[in-house]
Design a protein around this motif. Structure first.
Motif: not given
Length: 320
Positions: A14, A17, A292-293, A296, A300
């Motif tokens: 990923i 991160l 994964k997007r 992430t 954040h």
């Protein structure tokens, strides 16, 4: 104590991160017996293993005393809701809106077209080396009713647009207006069902939608109509559906069933006019990059103390 993040995808796969967190990989293992990757008490962000049994994914909940976010990678959160009461107050439960729309809508269209055009019979005839023609209905000029007009329901309608359907009706928990037209409230379902040639179920599984498609719902559908379920199996009363299928009055295309997995000796396998796929709407090549997007982006936001996306409920509040 560390600030652990449990991920069901290997962290090294990923990109992007945020720093400052300890990333641990845990997907339950193939047999569901994989040891926890760390102390559940140190986990602050738990991304739930995808397509695993509810009993497995909620197993660490009672020991997760520091967790602040539980992020599913499924469109629904029904698999984890049984364990929500074991979490401390103030935990955000988030779903995977934005991950499954494309692949689930693709499958919905596949099931509709395959069922209407008789593709399962073509495959059986090919296995037998048999050439049989015949007349089949087209999707063109059909009335389609989408039950559950969230992001997946809207994605299904996006993909219906090129097929020259006569009309699309939309139903959700509450009525509203969209760029494509009005969304009718659930209360209007009885009046909409008799006009629908194809009924597509995209609704989440809740206390209100469990058993929504019962004998009364099915009886209101027009003779010859197709029921498509890409939602959850328990939205449909299986026995009531079997009765309609065996009478030949309705047909069905089901990506989800109740029970699931469907036992080998279950009569639904051999009911006339039914096409069954094994809960294949989400697990495609489209899943990993979108998941994964999402992870992430959410992490954040978590690190920067920004509001998270897709919050379904907060534990400790009324109804949670």
């Amino acid at each position: 104590m560390t600030a652990d993040v449990w991920l069901p995808l290997p962290p090294e796969t990923i990109e992007g991160l945020p720093e400052g967190l300890d990333y641990l990989f845990w997907n339950g293992g193939e047999d569901g017996r994989q040891e926890f990757p760390g102390d559940p008490a140190d986990c602050v962000f738990y991304a739930v293993p995808y397509m695993q049994p509810a009993a497995l994914v909620v197993r660490p909940f009672p020991r997760m005393r520091s967790v602040r976010v539980v992020q599913t990678l499924s469109a629904g959160t029904d698999a984890v809701e049984s364990g929500v009461r074991d979490l401390p107050p103030g935990v955000l439960l988030c779903n995977a809106r934005g991950v499954h729309e494309a692949s689930t809508a693709e499958l919905a269209l596949t099931l509709i077209l395959a069922s209407l055009r008789g593709v399962p019979d073509f495959v059986r005839d090919q296995d037998r080396g048999q050439w049989r023609g015949g007349f089949h209905p087209a999707l063109a000029d059909k009335n389609v009713l989408i039950v559950g007009y969230g992001s997946i329901g809207a994605a299904v309608e996006d993909r219906l647009a090129p097929f020259e359907v006569a009309r699309v009706a939309r139903v959700a928990r509450s009525g509203r207006t969209t760029a494509r037209g009005p969304v009718r409230p659930d209360a209007d379902l009885p009046s909409l069902l008799p006009d629908a040639d194809v009924v597509v179920l995209c609704t989440p599984l809740t206390a209100d939608t469990r058993g929504l498609v019962d004998a009364g719902f099915l009886a209101r559908m027009k003779t010859g109509a197709l029921l498509v379920n890409v939602a959850r199996g328990p939205v449909v009363d299986t026995e009531a559906l079997l009765s309609e299928l065996e009478s030949g009055r309705l047909t069905a295309a089901l990506d989800v069933t109740d029970p699931e997995p469907l036992p080998a000796d279950h009569p639904l396998w051999h009911a006339p006019g039914v096409l069954i796929s094994p809960h294949a709407g989400g697990p495609t090549s489209a899943f990993a990059p979108r998941a994964k997007r999402l992870l992430t982006r959410q992490l954040h936001r978590f690190v920067n103390r920004e509001p998270l996306d897709n919050v379904i409920l907060t534990t400790g509040r009324t109804g949670a």
